[in-house]
Motif scaffolding. Structure first.
Motif, PDB file in Angstrom:
ATOM      1  N   LYS A 130       0.812  -1.213   0.000  1.00 14.75           N
ATOM      2  CA  LYS A 130       0.000   0.000   0.000  1.00 14.75           C
ATOM      3  C   LYS A 130       0.847   1.266   0.000  1.00 14.75           C
ATOM      4  O   LYS A 130       0.310   2.371  -0.113  1.00 14.75           O
ATOM      5  CB  LYS A 130      -0.909   0.025   1.231  1.00 14.75           C
ATOM      6  N   ALA A 147      -0.517  -0.586  -5.812  1.00 16.20           N
ATOM      7  CA  ALA A 147      -1.844  -0.092  -6.175  1.00 16.20           C
ATOM      8  C   ALA A 147      -2.178  -0.430  -7.625  1.00 16.20           C
ATOM      9  O   ALA A 147      -3.323  -0.767  -7.952  1.00 16.20           O
ATOM     10  CB  ALA A 147      -1.920   1.419  -5.952  1.00 16.20           C
ATOM     11  N   CYS A 186      -5.346  -2.640  -9.083  1.00 14.84           N
ATOM     12  CA  CYS A 186      -6.287  -2.116 -10.081  1.00 14.84           C
ATOM     13  C   CYS A 186      -6.314  -3.007 -11.328  1.00 14.84           C
ATOM     14  O   CYS A 186      -7.386  -3.167 -11.952  1.00 14.84           O
ATOM     15  CB  CYS A 186      -5.902  -0.688 -10.459  1.00 14.84           C
ATOM     16  N   GLY A 221     -11.118  -3.947  -2.072  1.00 13.08           N
ATOM     17  CA  GLY A 221     -10.068  -3.176  -1.424  1.00 13.08           C
ATOM     18  C   GLY A 221      -8.814  -4.015  -1.237  1.00 13.08           C
ATOM     19  O   GLY A 221      -8.635  -5.075  -1.847  1.00 13.08           O
ATOM     20  N   TRP A 222      -7.958  -3.556  -0.350  1.00 15.82           N
ATOM     21  CA  TRP A 222      -6.653  -4.188  -0.150  1.00 15.82           C
ATOM     22  C   TRP A 222      -6.770  -5.552   0.534  1.00 15.82           C
ATOM     23  O   TRP A 222      -5.831  -6.346   0.485  1.00 15.82           O
ATOM     24  CB  TRP A 222      -5.755  -3.274   0.678  1.00 15.82           C
ATOM     25  N   LEU A 266     -11.909   2.675  -4.817  1.00 16.51           N
ATOM     26  CA  LEU A 266     -10.520   2.336  -4.501  1.00 16.51           C
ATOM     27  C   LEU A 266      -9.622   3.569  -4.582  1.00 16.51           C
ATOM     28  O   LEU A 266      -8.759   3.782  -3.718  1.00 16.51           O
ATOM     29  CB  LEU A 266     -10.032   1.245  -5.457  1.00 16.51           C
ATOM     30  N   SER A 311     -10.659   6.288  -1.690  1.00 20.22           N
ATOM     31  CA  SER A 311     -10.268   5.838  -0.345  1.00 20.22           C
ATOM     32  C   SER A 311      -8.750   5.851  -0.181  1.00 20.22           C
ATOM     33  O   SER A 311      -8.240   6.161   0.905  1.00 20.22           O
ATOM     34  CB  SER A 311     -10.825   4.446  -0.075  1.00 20.22           C
ATOM     35  N   THR A 312      -8.017   5.535  -1.259  1.00 23.13           N
ATOM     36  CA  THR A 312      -6.553   5.587  -1.191  1.00 23.13           C
ATOM     37  C   THR A 312      -6.069   7.019  -1.004  1.00 23.13           C
ATOM     38  O   THR A 312      -5.158   7.285  -0.209  1.00 23.13           O
ATOM     39  CB  THR A 312      -5.940   4.978  -2.471  1.00 23.13           C
ATOM     40  N   ASP A 330      -6.673   8.035   2.556  1.00 24.82           N
ATOM     41  CA  ASP A 330      -5.670   7.479   3.469  1.00 24.82           C
ATOM     42  C   ASP A 330      -4.334   8.223   3.362  1.00 24.82           C
ATOM     43  O   ASP A 330      -3.636   8.407   4.369  1.00 24.82           O
ATOM     44  CB  ASP A 330      -5.462   5.994   3.165  1.00 24.82           C
ATOM     45  N   MET A 331      -3.998   8.652   2.149  1.00 25.94           N
ATOM     46  CA  MET A 331      -2.733   9.363   1.952  1.00 25.94           C
ATOM     47  C   MET A 331      -2.797  10.786   2.486  1.00 25.94           C
ATOM     48  O   MET A 331      -1.763  11.399   2.800  1.00 25.94           O
ATOM     49  CB  MET A 331      -2.371   9.382   0.466  1.00 25.94           C
ATOM     50  N   TRP A 335      -0.474   8.997  -8.769  1.00 30.80           N
ATOM     51  CA  TRP A 335      -1.107   7.759  -8.311  1.00 30.80           C
ATOM     52  C   TRP A 335      -2.443   7.534  -9.036  1.00 30.80           C
ATOM     53  O   TRP A 335      -2.734   6.417  -9.475  1.00 30.80           O
ATOM     54  CB  TRP A 335      -1.353   7.828  -6.797  1.00 30.80           C
ATOM     55  N   MET A 338      -3.213   4.297 -11.387  1.00 34.60           N
ATOM     56  CA  MET A 338      -4.252   3.319 -11.053  1.00 34.60           C
ATOM     57  C   MET A 338      -5.257   3.175 -12.203  1.00 34.60           C
ATOM     58  O   MET A 338      -5.684   2.063 -12.541  1.00 34.60           O
ATOM     59  CB  MET A 338      -4.970   3.746  -9.768  1.00 34.60           C
TER      60      MET A 338
END
Length: 537
Positions: free
Chosen positions: A132, A138, A142, A242-243, A273, A276-277, A280-281, A288, A292
């Motif tokens: 991650k 990532a 994808c 998700g992950w 996806l 949400s990424t 989080d970042m 990115w 993706m």
């Protein structure tokens, strides 16, 4: 255990050291052991992986004499779960990377117990989450998501299942969020003295404006002509990808936990996806985002119209809604203790979000235009009912029809219904003769009524005529008396006997009068005879 029904146990009071997601009621575990008896395997160990106490689901890893496997109780309705079971069997049967089912001794793909469906699948080993912290991980995720979407095209649910589709509900989804953002404003105004009330009121108008503006642009988008292609054309979206549900295994990314799959524009999974990424970042990184999207495009090519819908869905304030929606459950506690740091985090990403989206919007020209001509946008019509079919939920045969995979360079084929080895009785067949019409009797009753015993009243007060119908009515009342009702048969016999004699007496009087009338008309009186003789003389 025969009458045990699986219900959520989140409200159960447990010891402080027990984690709800690592606990199931003892009755559920006992039921799981009974379910495993339907399979040809000897279980030596059973470990709870996770549970859903708020919904009533759970999954265990089991060690058997045939290797490691998993057993899972699907928390949704059985008809809805059958849709997901069919999707997983469809894809695993074509050799795609989803866990395959272990059939029961009688060849079924599942066991129904406790009001839910249970499945046993192979345990994929090794299975590890991708990284991650770098774009490479990532991108791999994808790419695997794009493969899953492409491989799901053409799926037709099994007969008897409850079709799950969100493809036609995008406008309703956006409208619902706009309405709830208005609720957020109303709640903040209702509790002005809470800690985060003023902070929420300071930003809610801006998110409300964004949502309405993007929704208007969505209405003018190519969404309508895209969904006219039909559900099997677009395939399935995982809805919770998700992950953890996409992990690296033998041959590439394996997609697990398919019990929530649904017909949808698959780009919704990619949007979730990506956003949400970025959340989080803490910053929207355009590198990115492009990486993706490009990885997904390599596995499942997208066109300009699909890219436009993806961009609009990313621009909609989904993350703001996702983080703030808990306010409706306990407004005071949420406004006092939780909302302030959430708003600070959301607002920290807003500037970078719109900088990235403004530049990303120009990438639309890089993708080819889609073919949505008039001849090809006829909505797909199902020959089978879309809702729940009453009756047994078991499939006609445990093996699903598996059409040939779609080549990457060719458009997906027209959807075809699965060819079952034995057609269900409710599906119309061309060789079935016309139904036989049954004629009703000529003197069919016009109306059926429920007659209740009436209270016994005086026949003189009601002016009731005594006849044969009354006699039959009283006889029926005597026959229909229920045991234990407190009424005695002999209580009806006496008035019935009296009433039956009255019509006979009445008939006797009528007969006497009639005889007297006949005698008068037949023989003239003596006075009339004398008068007639005097006239003659």
């Amino acid at each position: 255990m025969e009458n045990y029904l699986i219900v959520p146990w989140a409200e159960q009071i447990l010891s402080p050291e027990i984690v709800h997601e690592q606990y199931v009621p003892p009755e559920l575990e006992m039921l799981a052991r009974q379910v495993m008896e339907h399979y040809d395997m000897q279980v030596s160990d059973m470990v709870l992986i996770t549970s859903k106490p708020d919904k009533g689901g759970a999954i265990w890893k089991i060690s058997t004499d045939k290797g490691n496997r998993s057993i899972k109780v699907l928390h949704r309705r059985p008809q809805r779960s059958l849709f997901s079971v069919g999707a997983q069997e469809y894809m695993s049967g074509l050799g795609y990377r989803v866990p395959s089912f272990i059939p029961t001794r009688d060849g079924s793909l599942y066991v129904e117990a406790g009001g839910k469906l249970w499945i046993v699948t192979e345990w994929i080993e090794p299975l590890l989450p991708v990284s991650k912290i770098d774009l490479e991980g990532a991108a791999e995720l994808c790419f695997g998501l794009g493969e899953f979407h492409k491989n799901s095209k053409g799926y037709i649910p099994p007969y008897g299942s409850e079709k799950s589709s969100r493809i036609y509900g995008w406008a309703k989804y956006y409208d619902k969020i706009i309405a709830k953002i208005g609720w957020f404003r109303d709640i903040a105004q209702a509790y002005p003295d809470t800690a985060a009330s003023s902070s929420l009121l300071a930003v809610v108008d801006e998110f409300d404006r964004q949502a309405k503006e993007i929704f208007e642009r969505f209405k003018a988008s190519p969404y309508t002509k895209m969904i006219a292609k039909g559900e099997p054309h677009w395939g399935l979206a995982h809805q919770d990808f998700g992950w953890s549900n996409g992990q690296m295994g033998p041959g590439g990314i394996w997609v697990i936990d398919l019990d929530g799959v649904s017909y949808d524009l698959p780009i919704r999974d990619l949007r979730k996806l990506i956003t949400s990424t970025m959340d989080d970042m803490g910053v929207w990184d355009l590198t990115w985002i492009r990486g993706m999207i490009d990885a997904y495009h390599q596995a499942n090519p997208i066109d300009q119209e699909t890219f436009e819908i993806l961009w609009l869905d990313m621009a909609f304030p989904n993350e703001f809604y996702k983080h703030v929606k808990e306010i409706v459950f306990d407004p005071i506690l949420f406004l006092q203790t939780e909302l302030e740091p959430i708003l600070q985090r959301v607002m920290a990403t807003e500037t970078s979000k719109w900088q990235a989206l403004t530049e990303l919007e120009m990438d639309k020209a890089k993708y080819p235009a889609g073919d949505y001509t008039t001849e090809e946008i006829t909505p797909y019509v199902f020959d089978r009912p879309a809702s729940v079919i009453p009756g047994d939920l078991r499939l006609p045969e445990p093996v699903f029809h598996m059409p040939a995979p779609v080549p990457a360079e060719m458009a997906p084929p027209e959807p075809q219904l699965p060819a079952y080895t034995e057609a269900p009785a409710l599906i119309p067949q061309p060789d079935i003769p016309a139904p036989v019409l049954v004629q009703l009797p000529a003197k069919a009753p016009k109306k059926l009524t429920l007659r209740l015993p009436k209270r016994r009243t005086s026949s003189k007060a009601k002016g009731i005529k005594k006849s044969g119908k009354l006699r039959k009515k009283k006889q029926k009342r005597l026959i229909k008396l229920k045991p234990g009702s407190g009424l005695k048969r002999r209580g009806y016999k006496k008035p019935a006997a009296k009433k039956l004699t009255r019509p006979l007496l009445k008939l006797k009087k009528k007969r006497t009068k009639r005889i007297q009338r006949l005698r008068k008309t037949a023989a003239p009186s003596k006075k009339k005879q004398l008068k007639s003789r005097q006239k003659i003389a």
